[in-house]
Motif scaffolding. Structure first.
Motif, PDB file in Angstrom:
ATOM      1  N   ARG A  67      16.833 -78.028   4.197  1.00  0.00           N
ATOM      2  CA  ARG A  67      17.979 -77.708   5.216  1.00  0.00           C
ATOM      3  C   ARG A  67      18.166 -76.558   5.330  1.00  0.00           C
ATOM      4  O   ARG A  67      18.933 -75.403   6.665  1.00  0.00           O
ATOM      5  CB  ARG A  67      19.613 -77.721   4.557  1.00  0.00           C
ATOM      6  CG  ARG A  67      20.089 -79.289   4.208  1.00  0.00           C
ATOM      7  CD  ARG A  67      20.875 -79.955   2.820  1.00  0.00           C
ATOM      8  NE  ARG A  67      21.926 -80.057   3.983  1.00  0.00           N
ATOM      9  CZ  ARG A  67      22.948 -80.021   3.167  1.00  0.00           C
ATOM     10  NH1 ARG A  67      22.580 -81.009   1.298  1.00  0.00           N
ATOM     11  NH2 ARG A  67      23.866 -80.245   3.644  1.00  0.00           N
ATOM     12  N   LEU A  68      17.935 -75.316   4.756  1.00  0.00           N
ATOM     13  CA  LEU A  68      17.784 -73.659   4.895  1.00  0.00           C
ATOM     14  C   LEU A  68      16.608 -73.833   5.536  1.00  0.00           C
ATOM     15  O   LEU A  68      17.340 -72.358   6.729  1.00  0.00           O
ATOM     16  CB  LEU A  68      17.273 -73.507   3.723  1.00  0.00           C
ATOM     17  CG  LEU A  68      18.355 -72.938   2.779  1.00  0.00           C
ATOM     18  CD1 LEU A  68      17.559 -72.300   0.920  1.00  0.00           C
ATOM     19  CD2 LEU A  68      19.863 -72.395   2.342  1.00  0.00           C
ATOM     20  N   GLU A  69      15.231 -74.536   6.084  1.00  0.00           N
ATOM     21  CA  GLU A  69      14.825 -74.436   7.754  1.00  0.00           C
ATOM     22  C   GLU A  69      15.421 -73.845   8.438  1.00  0.00           C
ATOM     23  O   GLU A  69      15.379 -73.948   9.773  1.00  0.00           O
ATOM     24  CB  GLU A  69      14.098 -75.277   6.658  1.00  0.00           C
ATOM     25  CG  GLU A  69      12.661 -74.469   6.296  1.00  0.00           C
ATOM     26  CD  GLU A  69      10.672 -75.334   6.301  1.00  0.00           C
ATOM     27  OE1 GLU A  69      10.225 -74.295   6.069  1.00  0.00           O
ATOM     28  OE2 GLU A  69      11.514 -76.610   6.752  1.00  0.00           O
ATOM     29  N   GLU A  70      16.391 -75.033   8.504  1.00  0.00           N
ATOM     30  CA  GLU A  70      17.564 -75.522   9.999  1.00  0.00           C
ATOM     31  C   GLU A  70      18.759 -75.063  10.199  1.00  0.00           C
ATOM     32  O   GLU A  70      19.765 -75.206  10.909  1.00  0.00           O
ATOM     33  CB  GLU A  70      17.332 -77.515   9.838  1.00  0.00           C
ATOM     34  CG  GLU A  70      16.691 -78.304   9.249  1.00  0.00           C
ATOM     35  CD  GLU A  70      17.433 -79.599   8.726  1.00  0.00           C
ATOM     36  OE1 GLU A  70      17.857 -79.969   9.113  1.00  0.00           O
ATOM     37  OE2 GLU A  70      16.648 -80.546   8.923  1.00  0.00           O
ATOM     38  N   GLY A  71      18.594 -73.603   9.182  1.00  0.00           N
ATOM     39  CA  GLY A  71      20.061 -72.846   9.368  1.00  0.00           C
ATOM     40  C   GLY A  71      21.646 -73.376   8.629  1.00  0.00           C
ATOM     41  O   GLY A  71      22.412 -73.491   8.884  1.00  0.00           O
ATOM     42  N   ASP A  72      20.837 -74.435   7.648  1.00  0.00           N
ATOM     43  CA  ASP A  72      22.668 -75.322   7.480  1.00  0.00           C
ATOM     44  C   ASP A  72      22.687 -74.558   5.840  1.00  0.00           C
ATOM     45  O   ASP A  72      21.535 -75.321   4.540  1.00  0.00           O
ATOM     46  CB  ASP A  72      21.566 -76.616   6.998  1.00  0.00           C
ATOM     47  CG  ASP A  72      22.768 -77.506   6.757  1.00  0.00           C
ATOM     48  OD1 ASP A  72      23.870 -77.177   7.016  1.00  0.00           O
ATOM     49  OD2 ASP A  72      22.284 -78.595   6.891  1.00  0.00           O
ATOM     50  N   ALA A  73      23.641 -74.496   5.419  1.00  0.00           N
ATOM     51  CA  ALA A  73      24.099 -73.867   4.457  1.00  0.00           C
ATOM     52  C   ALA A  73      25.397 -74.327   3.582  1.00  0.00           C
ATOM     53  O   ALA A  73      25.562 -73.908   2.533  1.00  0.00           O
ATOM     54  CB  ALA A  73      24.289 -72.330   4.526  1.00  0.00           C
ATOM     55  N   SER A  74      25.727 -75.477   4.321  1.00  0.00           N
ATOM     56  CA  SER A  74      26.817 -76.422   4.265  1.00  0.00           C
ATOM     57  C   SER A  74      26.342 -77.167   2.930  1.00  0.00           C
ATOM     58  O   SER A  74      27.799 -77.506   1.954  1.00  0.00           O
ATOM     59  CB  SER A  74      27.116 -77.880   4.950  1.00  0.00           C
ATOM     60  OG  SER A  74      25.769 -78.573   4.887  1.00  0.00           O
ATOM     61  N   TYR A  75      25.827 -77.439   1.910  1.00  0.00           N
ATOM     62  CA  TYR A  75      25.371 -77.677   0.491  1.00  0.00           C
ATOM     63  C   TYR A  75      26.196 -76.897  -0.715  1.00  0.00           C
ATOM     64  O   TYR A  75      26.083 -77.160  -1.557  1.00  0.00           O
ATOM     65  CB  TYR A  75      23.967 -78.380   0.364  1.00  0.00           C
ATOM     66  CG  TYR A  75      23.317 -77.220   0.135  1.00  0.00           C
ATOM     67  CD1 TYR A  75      22.367 -76.459  -0.983  1.00  0.00           C
ATOM     68  CD2 TYR A  75      21.631 -76.328   1.221  1.00  0.00           C
ATOM     69  CE1 TYR A  75      21.919 -75.822  -1.405  1.00  0.00           C
ATOM     70  CE2 TYR A  75      21.792 -75.357   1.406  1.00  0.00           C
ATOM     71  CZ  TYR A  75      21.536 -74.932  -0.049  1.00  0.00           C
ATOM     72  OH  TYR A  75      20.399 -73.406  -0.387  1.00  0.00           O
ATOM     73  N   LEU A  76      26.248 -75.971  -0.130  1.00  0.00           N
ATOM     74  CA  LEU A  76      26.607 -74.625  -1.493  1.00  0.00           C
ATOM     75  C   LEU A  76      28.115 -74.770  -1.145  1.00  0.00           C
ATOM     76  O   LEU A  76      28.519 -74.508  -2.367  1.00  0.00           O
ATOM     77  CB  LEU A  76      26.641 -73.507  -0.359  1.00  0.00           C
ATOM     78  CG  LEU A  76      24.327 -72.621  -0.336  1.00  0.00           C
ATOM     79  CD1 LEU A  76      25.117 -71.295   0.287  1.00  0.00           C
ATOM     80  CD2 LEU A  76      24.053 -72.900  -1.588  1.00  0.00           C
ATOM     81  N   ALA A  77      29.018 -76.129  -0.716  1.00  0.00           N
ATOM     82  CA  ALA A  77      29.926 -75.999  -1.190  1.00  0.00           C
ATOM     83  C   ALA A  77      30.070 -76.782  -2.350  1.00  0.00           C
ATOM     84  O   ALA A  77      31.099 -76.738  -2.530  1.00  0.00           O
ATOM     85  CB  ALA A  77      31.005 -76.528   0.148  1.00  0.00           C
ATOM     86  N   GLY A  78      28.871 -77.529  -2.979  1.00  0.00           N
ATOM     87  CA  GLY A  78      29.334 -78.219  -3.518  1.00  0.00           C
ATOM     88  C   GLY A  78      29.191 -77.811  -4.586  1.00  0.00           C
ATOM     89  O   GLY A  78      28.102 -78.376  -5.639  1.00  0.00           O
TER      90      GLY A  78
END
Length: 246
Positions: free
Chosen positions: A208-219
């Motif tokens: 997800r980080l490679e894709e620029g997605d940090a949304s999992y940090l909300a968990g």
């Protein structure tokens, strides 16, 4: 072991942690300390917090004695027979790979061969009665007898190895593997839910980080525990343990 509804929530890397006060009982060879044993699938680490002592090890590289003093960090891989020696109030934080597997019987004590012939014989020799079944003094007596049996077997293995005879050690390794074979399917389930799942989650986060997605940090979550049990009779000493989720 509790499974978290959010997925893997165990300690970093799926380790297990406990506090250990190494036994002060003297064995037949004059050494005070714990019960020699090996682990089949788990590396083990020590962080010494107080006192002094050593760990005796026996493996493919032979017999060794490693001093232990406050601040020391020592670890070893599966198959290393180890025996803790208590010289002066030795206390350790123990780190175990693959949380859940040590509790499920990953360790095998170096009992004499006649106790390793089948799982039932071995189980009767190593079982310590619960607090509901026996007093603390009775539990301690059983733990000490078990330790002494393992020291007896360990001494034979060490003496043979130092004389150039590797057969007893190889025989013990084969016997240990045979004793736990029927448990491996259940161990695999625990490993899949613990260490393997922790690695999978890291892989997913990297994707997800490679894709620029940090949304999992909300968990993100914080967990805290105090010891759930104090002074249990372990293989090497009295244990304070934690109830940590997988």
């Amino acid at each position: 072991m509790v499974t978290s509804p959010e997925g893997f929530a165990g300690l970093p890397g799926a380790v297990a942690v406990s506090h250990l006060r190494v036994y002060e009982w003297e064995a037949a060879d004059g050494v005070r300390g714990g019960t020699p044993h090996l682990h089949l699938t788990c590396s083990e680490g020590y962080v010494v917090t107080a006192g002094r002592g050593a760990v005796q090890t026996l493996g493919p590289e032979g017999f060794a004695v490693t001093p232990l003093a406050p601040g020391a960090l020592v670890w070893f891989t599966p198959g290393t027979i180890h025996r803790l020696v208590n010289e002066d109030g030795l206390r350790i934080v123990v780190l175990m790979q693959n949380s859940g597997l040590p509790e499920a019987g990953d360790a095998v004590l170096t009992l004499p061969p006649e106790y390793l012939s089948d799982p039932g014989t071995y189980a009767r020799a190593v079982r310590i009665p619960s607090a509901a079944e026996a007093s603390e003094a009775e539990q301690a007596a059983v733990a000490r007898r078990r330790r002494d049996l393992a020291v007896e077997g360990f001494t034979v293995l060490r003496t043979a190895w130092e004389a150039g005879d590797t057969r007893p050690l190889l025989d013990f390794q084969r016997a240990a593997a045979a004793l736990v074979r029927r448990r491996v399917a259940r161990w695999r389930e625990r490993w899949e839910a613990g260490a393997a799942e922790a690695a999978r989650q890291t892989g997913a986060q990297l994707d997800r980080l490679e894709e620029g997605d940090a949304s999992y940090l909300a968990g993100a979550r914080l967990y805290a525990r105090t010891p759930a049990a104090h002074g249990g009779f372990g293989m090497c000493g009295r244990l304070d343990t934690y109830d940590v989720p997988l």
